[in-house]
Structures are given as structure tokens and as C-alpha cells.
Design a protein around this motif. Structure first.
Motif, mmCIF file in Angstrom:
data_model
loop_
_atom_site.group_PDB
_atom_site.id
_atom_site.type_symbol
_atom_site.label_atom_id
_atom_site.label_comp_id
_atom_site.label_asym_id
_atom_site.label_seq_id
_atom_site.Cartn_x
_atom_site.Cartn_y
_atom_site.Cartn_z
ATOM 1 N N SER A 1 -64.445 23.394 -22.743
ATOM 2 C CA SER A 1 -63.049 22.978 -22.561
ATOM 3 C C SER A 1 -62.925 21.794 -21.611
ATOM 4 O O SER A 1 -61.971 21.036 -21.676
ATOM 5 N N GLY A 2 -63.904 21.635 -20.716
ATOM 6 C CA GLY A 2 -63.830 20.557 -19.750
ATOM 7 C C GLY A 2 -62.741 20.827 -18.729
ATOM 8 O O GLY A 2 -62.066 21.848 -18.772
ATOM 9 N N CYS A 3 -62.561 19.905 -17.788
ATOM 10 C CA CYS A 3 -61.507 20.135 -16.810
ATOM 11 C C CYS A 3 -60.931 18.791 -16.405
ATOM 12 O O CYS A 3 -61.643 17.804 -16.321
ATOM 13 N N SER A 4 -59.615 18.762 -16.220
ATOM 14 C CA SER A 4 -58.958 17.545 -15.802
ATOM 15 C C SER A 4 -58.595 17.669 -14.335
ATOM 16 O O SER A 4 -58.084 18.698 -13.900
ATOM 17 N N ARG A 5 -58.853 16.592 -13.604
ATOM 18 C CA ARG A 5 -58.612 16.634 -12.172
ATOM 19 C C ARG A 5 -57.130 16.484 -11.867
ATOM 20 O O ARG A 5 -56.658 16.942 -10.837
ATOM 21 N N TYR A 6 -56.424 15.804 -12.767
ATOM 22 C CA TYR A 6 -55.005 15.515 -12.523
ATOM 23 C C TYR A 6 -54.118 16.193 -13.561
ATOM 24 O O TYR A 6 -54.559 16.532 -14.646
ATOM 25 N N ASP A 7 -52.862 16.311 -13.158
ATOM 26 C CA ASP A 7 -51.876 16.937 -14.041
ATOM 27 C C ASP A 7 -50.719 15.955 -14.241
ATOM 28 O O ASP A 7 -50.757 14.827 -13.757
ATOM 29 N N LYS A 8 -49.676 16.386 -14.923
ATOM 30 C CA LYS A 8 -48.511 15.521 -15.153
ATOM 31 C C LYS A 8 -47.848 15.156 -13.815
ATOM 32 O O LYS A 8 -47.780 15.978 -12.903
ATOM 33 N N VAL A 9 -47.379 13.915 -13.729
ATOM 34 C CA VAL A 9 -46.709 13.459 -12.509
ATOM 35 C C VAL A 9 -45.348 12.858 -12.864
ATOM 36 O O VAL A 9 -45.049 12.614 -14.046
ATOM 37 N N SER A 10 -44.550 12.603 -11.849
ATOM 38 C CA SER A 10 -43.220 12.025 -12.052
ATOM 39 C C SER A 10 -43.342 10.552 -12.441
ATOM 40 O O SER A 10 -44.380 9.928 -12.197
ATOM 41 N N PRO A 11 -42.269 9.978 -13.008
ATOM 42 C CA PRO A 11 -42.300 8.544 -13.326
ATOM 43 C C PRO A 11 -42.615 7.676 -12.103
ATOM 44 O O PRO A 11 -43.328 6.679 -12.206
ATOM 45 N N ALA A 12 -42.100 8.080 -10.941
ATOM 46 C CA ALA A 12 -42.372 7.299 -9.725
ATOM 47 C C ALA A 12 -43.865 7.312 -9.404
ATOM 48 O O ALA A 12 -44.467 6.273 -9.109
ATOM 49 N N ALA A 13 -44.464 8.499 -9.481
ATOM 50 C CA ALA A 13 -45.897 8.603 -9.184
ATOM 51 C C ALA A 13 -46.714 7.816 -10.204
ATOM 52 O O ALA A 13 -47.745 7.225 -9.863
ATOM 53 N N TYR A 14 -46.229 7.801 -11.450
ATOM 54 C CA TYR A 14 -46.943 7.040 -12.483
ATOM 55 C C TYR A 14 -46.932 5.553 -12.140
ATOM 56 O O TYR A 14 -47.947 4.864 -12.298
ATOM 57 N N GLU A 15 -45.781 5.070 -11.678
ATOM 58 C CA GLU A 15 -45.689 3.654 -11.294
ATOM 59 C C GLU A 15 -46.684 3.328 -10.173
ATOM 60 O O GLU A 15 -47.321 2.273 -10.182
ATOM 61 N N TYR A 16 -46.787 4.243 -9.219
ATOM 62 C CA TYR A 16 -47.740 4.018 -8.126
ATOM 63 C C TYR A 16 -49.181 4.047 -8.639
ATOM 64 O O TYR A 16 -50.021 3.261 -8.197
ATOM 65 N N SER A 17 -49.461 4.963 -9.568
ATOM 66 C CA SER A 17 -50.834 5.037 -10.087
ATOM 67 C C SER A 17 -51.183 3.761 -10.851
ATOM 68 O O SER A 17 -52.311 3.267 -10.778
ATOM 69 N N LYS A 18 -50.194 3.220 -11.548
ATOM 70 C CA LYS A 18 -50.417 1.973 -12.300
ATOM 71 C C LYS A 18 -50.696 0.813 -11.330
ATOM 72 O O LYS A 18 -51.620 0.010 -11.550
ATOM 73 N N ALA A 19 -49.901 0.761 -10.278
ATOM 74 C CA ALA A 19 -50.116 -0.290 -9.274
ATOM 75 C C ALA A 19 -51.470 -0.097 -8.583
ATOM 76 O O ALA A 19 -52.185 -1.066 -8.317
ATOM 77 N N LEU A 20 -51.826 1.168 -8.339
ATOM 78 C CA LEU A 20 -53.111 1.453 -7.692
ATOM 79 C C LEU A 20 -54.271 1.000 -8.575
ATOM 80 O O LEU A 20 -55.267 0.458 -8.084
#
Lengths: 104, 357
Positions: free
Chosen positions: A19-38
Motif C-alpha cells: 500500500s505504501g505510505c504518504s507523508r503528507y495529507d490534504k491541506v488548505s488552499p493557503a497551505a498549498y500556496e505556501y508549498s508551491k512557493a516553497l
């Protein structure tokens, strides 16, 4: 070990590996914007923008625009980048963004 | 004396141990086998891009220019004959043939090219069979998505019907580069001005287009482009012409652009959505229209960028994807290529000094 218990352990191990494992889960639109900038900052190895972005994330967390868990994930990536591990930080940011994809 | 019959066979534990060992061995071997198979598929895909690159060179030798990104009746005010089907938003119009359809005679597809009249629109009744053709050269063997022809759709996702027929077109897993900017959608018609974004300082400049995409497009292929080798002042070996776009993300065609069509993503990210007809055959590197992230940095989306726009390159080869350069060479580009570098490689004449990649 009883054979049935051994079989149970075997099946559980197999399922968890497959099944594998994902380190991250769903985040808010704001957090997504920060992840994109990061991702962009880490990809470009831009220390100046990284410092600014870290402040942005702090402010967003203070203003409750990010949950504690989201802020932790973003701070971890920032810390990785600040430690000079740009490649790893870029991959982490990518994984955080990819965790938001549905139906892939 | 009672002789006990000895039991033969395996116990459950022995069986499970054997299965585990076999599984372990397969697990160790499988990645190597899969890697070898993928390497072969990648080579085949690269060969497709190489053939397309050579065809572009042949086209240029014959006509002193590269084919247009797609052919569209020029208009500076959005008006024209009704059978041109001018899209009121983008000003895309007939005939619509894309760069790859124009290359057919140079791809040993002369018979197919012979039944296509490029003065007539894609949707002309005589083209029904031809435009639905599947051409292996346009299909990457590593793609997990569809390989069959598909119906072109409008913005809500319904098939476009012209003359009582759906427009069924042959698929392509290869796209051409529009450059950094994406002048399609309302930009393609803009009478008020399109924002051109500088990738180094994020400054913007408003350019009035009036349907002439060349005023903003900085890549080799765009609507009615007539790029010549001498226009590529950044160097043909430093300029990306072609790339991959797996149908796992969205549908692309070798045929061209149907006015009013939209490309839809097959999986969703927080940022991807339907995009205008030009994305049936073209992609761009970004930024576009002043798009900036929250730090004020232009949003550039190289191959496999995890926003997964339908207007970007997307490959299923592990670690990145292949691109065809202006000199006909094929290069592998990593997922994590420097964003600025990818944008620089996408433009033909911005004057950048390109690093090794």
C-alpha cells in the motif's frame, strides 16, 4: 509462533509494503500556496526568498490561516532547506503538492 | 508392533517461508526488469521525438520556416466568414491544422497528407476519416493513458458537434512549445492588452495583441507562427521545440485546434482545470499573464510540475521527461530542473545565457 499468527503477520507486512505510505495529507488552499512557493524557492536555492517565506508562514500560522500540522510540515521543509539540503526540501515540497492531487 | 506411517508434505510455516523467499527474490528482480523495459520504452519515445525533430528540420529546409503552431484565419477584430467558425473569445478560427498535421509529408505519412486539404477546415466532411487516424509515431509507449482517438469537447466537457458529427481526432502524446507565455484563451484576442511577465524581476509589461499572438509569444510555435531558424537567436540547441504530454493528464491531438474547444484534466490538483483550444497541441513553460506566487515570484511550470496544468509538459518516464530541441536533438529533462533555466530554454530570443542541464 502459531502458524495462523505467523500467517497474519505475513499478510499485514505484505499489505503495508504494497500500500505504501504518504507523508503528507490534504491541506488548505493557503497551505498549498505556501508549498508551491516553497517548491519554487527550494528549486532555485534562493536563501533570501526562503527567509521571507519563513516569515510569511509564521505570520499565517499566528493568524490561524494554517493549522498547526500544516505549519509544522512547512516549517520542516524550510528547516531542511535552511540546512542546505535544497534537493531534499524540493522533493518534500513536491510531495506535499502531489498529496493534493486526486484521481491520478 | 505398530508402524506409524510417516507424514509427507509441507507444513504451513514452511510454505509461507518459501512464498516469502520467492516474493523477496521477485521483489529484488522485478525493479531491474521494469527498469530495463522502461529504458526501452523511453528510447522508443525519444526516437519518436527525434523523428519529429528531423521532420521539422526537413520542413524548414523546404519552406524556410517551421510550421505554424496551428493555422487560423487571421483577424484583427474577431470578425470573418461564418464558415471560419471564429471563436468570439480566443479568435481561433478555421482551418485549425496543427504543427504536427503540417509535418505529415515529412513523416512518411504522404498518403494521409494527400487526403487532407489544409485550405479546408479540420471539420470538413472529407476529413472525417483522416483526422481520426492513429499514428504510432505520435504515441509514447510509456504512457498509461488512452491511445485511441477522442472526441473534442467544449468548456463544460460536452463533445463539439459540427455538421451533425462529433469531431473525433487522432491522439498525440507530443506537444510543441509556445514559449514562456501562454497566449490563448481570452489573451488570444486581447484588445485591452496581455500582461507579459519578466522571469527575473517579476516586472510586467502590457502588450496589446488584437489577435496577433506573435506580439507576446516568445516560443517557436504559436497561432500562425512563422518562426525561421534565424529567429532563434538563443541558439537552436538551447531552445525547446517539442515535449511530452501524457494522455494520463489530458488529451492532445496531432490534428490541430478546433475553435471553441477546451482541454480537460483527467485528474485534479488544486490548480488545474480546463484550458483553451490551443492546448490541444501546444503547451508553455510559464509564467503567463502576470501569474505570481505569494512571494511575488513568477509561476513557472516545467515538465511534471506538480500543479499539473493541461498546458504544461507531462511525462510518465521516471524522474522527468524528454524534449526535442530546435536543432533536432532529444534531451532528458529532470523533474527538478531549475525553473528559471526551463523558462529560458523555452524562449527563442530572450538573450539568456543557458547553463548546462
Amino acid at each position: 509462533m502459531h502458524p495462523s499468527r505467523f500467517a497474519g503477520v505475513f499478510v499485514c507486512c505484505a499489505i503495508s509494503v504494497l500500500s505504501g505510505c504518504s507523508r503528507y495529507d490534504k491541506v488548505s488552499p493557503a497551505a498549498y500556496e505556501y508549498s508551491k512557493a516553497l517548491y519554487s524557492v527550494c528549486n532555485c536555492h534562493d536563501e533570501t526568498r526562503l527567509s521571507n517565506l519563513a516569515l510569511h508562514i509564521d505570520t499565517a500560522e499566528t493568524e490561524s490561516k494554517l493549522t498547526g500540522r500544516e505549519a509544522d510540515w512547512l516549517h520542516d521543509i524550510v528547516a531542511t532547506a535552511q540546512a542546505g539540503e535544497w534537493q531534499e526540501a524540493t522533493q518534500d515540497a513536491r510531495q506535499l503538492m502531489e498529496a493534493q492531487v486526486e484521481g491520478m | 508392533m505398530i508402524r506409524r506411517k510417516s507424514e509427507s508434505g509441507f507444513t504451513l510455516v514452511e510454505l509461507l517461508v518459501v512464498i516469502a523467499i520467492i516474493g523477496l527474490l521477485i521483489g529484488m528482480l522485478l525493479p531491474a526488469v521494469q527498469a530495463a523495459r522502461e529504458a526501452a520504452r523511453r528510447m522508443s519515445c525519444g526516437n519518436n521525438l527525434k523523428q519529429l525533430g528531423l521532420a521539422l528540420q526537413s520542413y524548414h529546409s523546404a519552406r524556410s520556416q517551421f510550421p505554424a503552431g496551428y493555422l487560423s484565419l487571421p483577424t484583427s477584430d474577431g470578425t470573418g466568414p461564418s464558415d471560419a467558425r471564429i471563436d468570439p473569445v480566443t479568435w481561433d478560427a478555421a482551418p485549425g491544422w496543427g504543427w504536427s498535421a503540417q509535418l505529415l509529408p515529412y513523416l512518411e505519412q504522404s498518403n494521409l497528407a494527400a487526403v487532407i486539404d489544409q485550405a479546408q477546415p479540420i471539420w470538413h466532411p472529407e476529413h472525417v476519416a483522416a483526422i481520426g487516424s492513429t499514428i504510432e509515431l505520435f504515441l509514447c509507449p510509456s504512457v498509461s493513458g488512452d491511445r485511441d482517438p477522442f472526441a473534442v469537447t467544449d468548456e463544460p466537457g460536452n463533445p463539439i458537434v459540427i455538421g451533425g458529427r462529433e469531431i473525433i481526432v487522432g491522439r498525440s502524446h507530443y506537444v510543441a512549445s509556445h514559449g514562456q507565455e501562454s497566449c490563448w484563451g481570452e489573451c488570444g484576442a486581447s484588445t485591452t492588452g496581455e500582461v507579459f511577465t519578466n522571469i527575473y524581476d517579476s516586472s510586467t509589461e502590457v502588450v496589446v495583441i488584437n489577435g496577433d499572438v506573435s506580439r507576446v509569444a516568445d516560443g517557436p510555435f504559436f497561432r500562425n507562427s512563422k518562426t525561421r531558424m534565424r529567429d532563434i537567436t538563443d541558439g537552436s540547441s538551447n531552445t525547446i521545440f517539442l515535449g511530452e504530454h501524457s494522455s494520463a493528464l489530458s488529451e492532445k491531438t496531432w490534428v490541430g485546434v478546433i475553435p471553441g474547444a477546451f482541454t480537460h484534466p483527467n485528474f485534479s490538483s488544486p490548480e488545474n482545470g480546463a484550458d483553451a483550444a490551443a492546448t490541444l497541441t501546444l503547451v508553455h513553460a510559464g509564467p503567463s499573464g502576470g501569474e505570481l506566487d505569494i512571494t511575488g515570484f513568477p509561476i513557472i511550470h516545467p515538465i511534471n510540475f506538480p500543479t499539473y496544468h493541461v498546458g504544461q509538459m507531462y511525462s510518465e518516464h521516471p524522474g522527468g521527461g524528454q524534449v526535442g530541441m530546435g536543432d533536432g536533438s532529444v534531451r532528458f529533462v529532470s523533474d527538478d530542473i531549475n525553473l528559471i533555466l526551463f523558462a529560458e530554454l523555452s524562449s527563442i530570443d530572450e538573450g539568456e545565457v543557458i547553463e548546462e542541464f
